[in-house]
Design a protein around this motif. Structure first.
Motif, mmCIF file in Angstrom:
data_model
loop_
_atom_site.group_PDB
_atom_site.id
_atom_site.type_symbol
_atom_site.label_atom_id
_atom_site.label_comp_id
_atom_site.label_asym_id
_atom_site.label_seq_id
_atom_site.Cartn_x
_atom_site.Cartn_y
_atom_site.Cartn_z
ATOM 1 N N LYS A 1 4.695 -16.699 9.000
ATOM 2 C CA LYS A 1 5.426 -15.549 9.544
ATOM 3 C C LYS A 1 5.840 -15.841 10.992
ATOM 4 C CE LYS A 1 3.062 -11.958 10.696
ATOM 5 N NZ LYS A 1 2.235 -10.739 10.627
ATOM 6 N N THR A 2 7.105 -15.607 11.293
ATOM 7 C CA THR A 2 7.602 -15.768 12.661
ATOM 8 C C THR A 2 8.417 -14.536 13.016
ATOM 9 O OG1 THR A 2 9.669 -16.830 11.993
ATOM 10 C CG2 THR A 2 7.757 -18.268 12.329
ATOM 11 N N SER A 3 8.877 -14.502 14.248
ATOM 12 C CA SER A 3 9.675 -13.342 14.683
ATOM 13 C C SER A 3 11.020 -13.298 13.966
ATOM 14 C CB SER A 3 9.911 -13.403 16.200
ATOM 15 O OG SER A 3 10.548 -14.632 16.538
ATOM 16 N N THR A 4 11.500 -14.462 13.521
ATOM 17 C CA THR A 4 12.787 -14.495 12.823
ATOM 18 C C THR A 4 12.644 -14.552 11.307
ATOM 19 O OG1 THR A 4 12.836 -16.899 13.062
ATOM 20 C CG2 THR A 4 13.943 -15.604 14.774
ATOM 21 N N ASN A 5 11.434 -14.806 10.838
ATOM 22 C CA ASN A 5 11.189 -14.861 9.393
ATOM 23 C C ASN A 5 9.897 -14.091 9.116
ATOM 24 O OD1 ASN A 5 11.046 -15.408 6.684
ATOM 25 N ND2 ASN A 5 10.529 -17.586 6.935
ATOM 26 N N GLU B 1 0.851 -1.185 0.000
ATOM 27 C CA GLU B 1 0.000 0.000 0.000
ATOM 28 C C GLU B 1 0.894 1.245 0.000
ATOM 29 O OE1 GLU B 1 -2.925 0.113 3.094
ATOM 30 O OE2 GLU B 1 -3.231 -2.057 3.025
ATOM 31 N N LYS B 2 0.282 2.344 -0.360
ATOM 32 C CA LYS B 2 1.013 3.612 -0.343
ATOM 33 C C LYS B 2 1.496 3.893 1.077
ATOM 34 C CE LYS B 2 0.522 8.264 -2.192
ATOM 35 N NZ LYS B 2 -0.430 9.262 -2.724
ATOM 36 N N HIS B 3 2.706 4.320 1.198
ATOM 37 C CA HIS B 3 3.342 4.633 2.479
ATOM 38 C C HIS B 3 3.631 3.394 3.318
ATOM 39 C CE1 HIS B 3 2.349 8.653 1.313
ATOM 40 N NE2 HIS B 3 1.030 8.475 1.519
ATOM 41 N N VAL B 4 3.363 2.180 2.751
ATOM 42 C CA VAL B 4 3.730 0.946 3.486
ATOM 43 C C VAL B 4 4.591 0.115 2.538
ATOM 44 C CG1 VAL B 4 2.876 -1.025 4.819
ATOM 45 C CG2 VAL B 4 1.455 1.020 4.595
ATOM 46 N N PRO B 5 5.842 0.531 2.361
ATOM 47 C CA PRO B 5 6.687 -0.137 1.372
ATOM 48 C C PRO B 5 7.038 -1.574 1.734
ATOM 49 C CG PRO B 5 7.974 1.420 2.653
ATOM 50 C CD PRO B 5 6.556 1.631 3.057
ATOM 51 N N LYS B 6 7.024 -1.909 3.008
ATOM 52 C CA LYS B 6 7.417 -3.265 3.414
ATOM 53 C C LYS B 6 6.324 -3.905 4.270
ATOM 54 C CE LYS B 6 12.397 -2.486 3.217
ATOM 55 N NZ LYS B 6 13.661 -2.550 3.954
ATOM 56 N N GLY B 7 5.146 -3.973 3.669
ATOM 57 C CA GLY B 7 4.049 -4.645 4.392
ATOM 58 C C GLY B 7 4.338 -6.126 4.539
ATOM 59 N N GLY B 8 3.797 -6.717 5.556
ATOM 60 C CA GLY B 8 4.053 -8.130 5.839
ATOM 61 C C GLY B 8 3.301 -9.056 4.905
ATOM 62 N N PRO B 9 3.520 -10.346 5.077
ATOM 63 C CA PRO B 9 2.827 -11.339 4.238
ATOM 64 C C PRO B 9 1.327 -11.343 4.548
ATOM 65 C CG PRO B 9 3.990 -12.433 6.030
ATOM 66 C CD PRO B 9 4.385 -10.993 6.089
ATOM 67 N N ASP B 10 0.515 -11.428 3.511
ATOM 68 C CA ASP B 10 -0.944 -11.474 3.729
ATOM 69 C C ASP B 10 -1.621 -12.431 2.751
ATOM 70 O OD1 ASP B 10 -0.811 -10.071 1.378
ATOM 71 O OD2 ASP B 10 -2.191 -8.478 1.981
#
Length: 331
Positions: free
Chosen positions: A134-138, A29-38
């Motif tokens: 998704k994990t804290s390390t990945n 999304e705009k302003h969220v260049p590194k959004g998480g996996p969805d």
């Protein structure tokens, strides 16, 4: 028998749907260049389901279905959107239908109630989307699960008629004549062996608006349990009857001997059939008087309730119904 509408055996290939693949997707999304996996999960594949239906009394509608295929599930999408499940394939079958694995002969289950639904072939599970990994390390997993494949198997469906009373006897014992005399059923009747080629069901009216169901099973001959005559094809219908009514004509060389042969064939086919209540009707007594019937009682098998009847003259048919009704309630 090619044109018979009574089909009690079908074999087909049952193929459930494959599960949809999980989505490999990242939030953008705009302003969220590194959004998480969805990435969302895939939908499950469609099941093949059998459903009991009292409106069916034969497997005729499945006779020409050689392949039954359910829909596959859809793949997952971004935004945690789950894929649609594949549409189930539901097959309506008569009560008393037994499902077996064609390869192993293993009995899978039996449909005994109206509306009962049992999964025959299970659809494949949908794959998990990358959001699940998704994990804290990945925090940016670049993989998602594929969907499970569907299952393909050959299935046999066999129908066992549900009836309170099953008529057991040699060809020409008068079973069809009796059924037509005490119910609204109109089986084919003739003076030659194997007139009855398919089982017939009849609802017999009893006192005070009561009723019971009687099944006319094609005649058994010695060696039927090994496949002679019409063989074991129809012996399975006897398994679902509460009461077994043995019918032996009065002009038989030996009533006891014929009874023992019939009982032996049932025992060879399935020893559990001997646990059912048994009644004996000596048929075709039109020309016999009371004294002759009294003499014949010495040749009757011991420890089994009996009655002399004539379907043509209606002799003792009410007494036979009373005997059956008492046995049903005892069972």
């Amino acid at each position: 028998m090619a044109d018979s509408n009574f089909i009690d055996y079908v074999k087909f290939c049952s193929r459930s749907g494959a599960g949809g693949a999980g989505s490999l997707h990242f939030r953008r999304e705009k302003h969220v260049p590194k959004g998480g996996p969805d990435g969302g999960d895939g939908g499950r594949g469609g099941h093949i389901i059998l459903r009991g239906n009292t409106q069916h009394w034969t497997l005729l509608h499945l006779k020409y279905k050689k392949h039954v295929i359910a829909e596959s599930g859809k793949g997952g999408e971004g935004g945690r959107r789950k894929g649609a499940d594949g549409k189930d394939m539901i097959l309506d079958v008569p009560l008393g239908t037994v499902a077996k694995n064609a390869e192993t002969g293993e009995k899978l289950f039996e449909i005994t109630e109206d509306g009962q639904e049992i999964i025959l072939t299970k659809g494949g599970r949908g794959g998990l989307g990358n959001e699940n990994f998704k994990t804290s390390t990945n925090q940016a997993p670049h993989y998602a699960q594929p969907g499970e494949p569907g299952i393909e198997e050959w299935i046999i469906l066999e129908l066992k008629l549900l009836a309170d009373v099953g008529l057991v006897g040699f060809p020409n014992a008068g079973k069809s004549t009796l059924l037509s005399a005490i119910s609204a059923a109109k089986p084919e009747i003739g003076d030659y062996p194997f007139t009855t080629l398919v089982p017939n069901l009849g609802v017999v009216s009893y006192r005070d608006d009561k009723s019971f169901v009687m099944a006319d099973i094609p005649g058994i001959i010695e060696g039927a349990s090994e496949g002679k005559g019409l063989g074991i094809r129809f012996l399975r219908h006897i398994e679902r009857n509460s009461i077994l009514l043995f019918m032996i004509p009065a002009d038989a060389p030996s009533i006891k001997e014929q009874y023992d042969i019939l009982l032996g064939e049932l025992e060879k086919y399935n020893p559990e059939l001997l646990d059912k209540q048994r009644l004996l009707a000596v048929s075709k007594v039109d020309m016999l008087d009371e004294d002759l019937m009294k003499e014949m009682e010495a040749d009757l098998p011991a420890n089994i309730p009996f009655v002399f009847i004539s379907s043509v003259s209606q002799y003792n048919l009410d007494k036979l119904k009373d005997l059956i009704w008492q046995a049903i309630h005892k069972a």
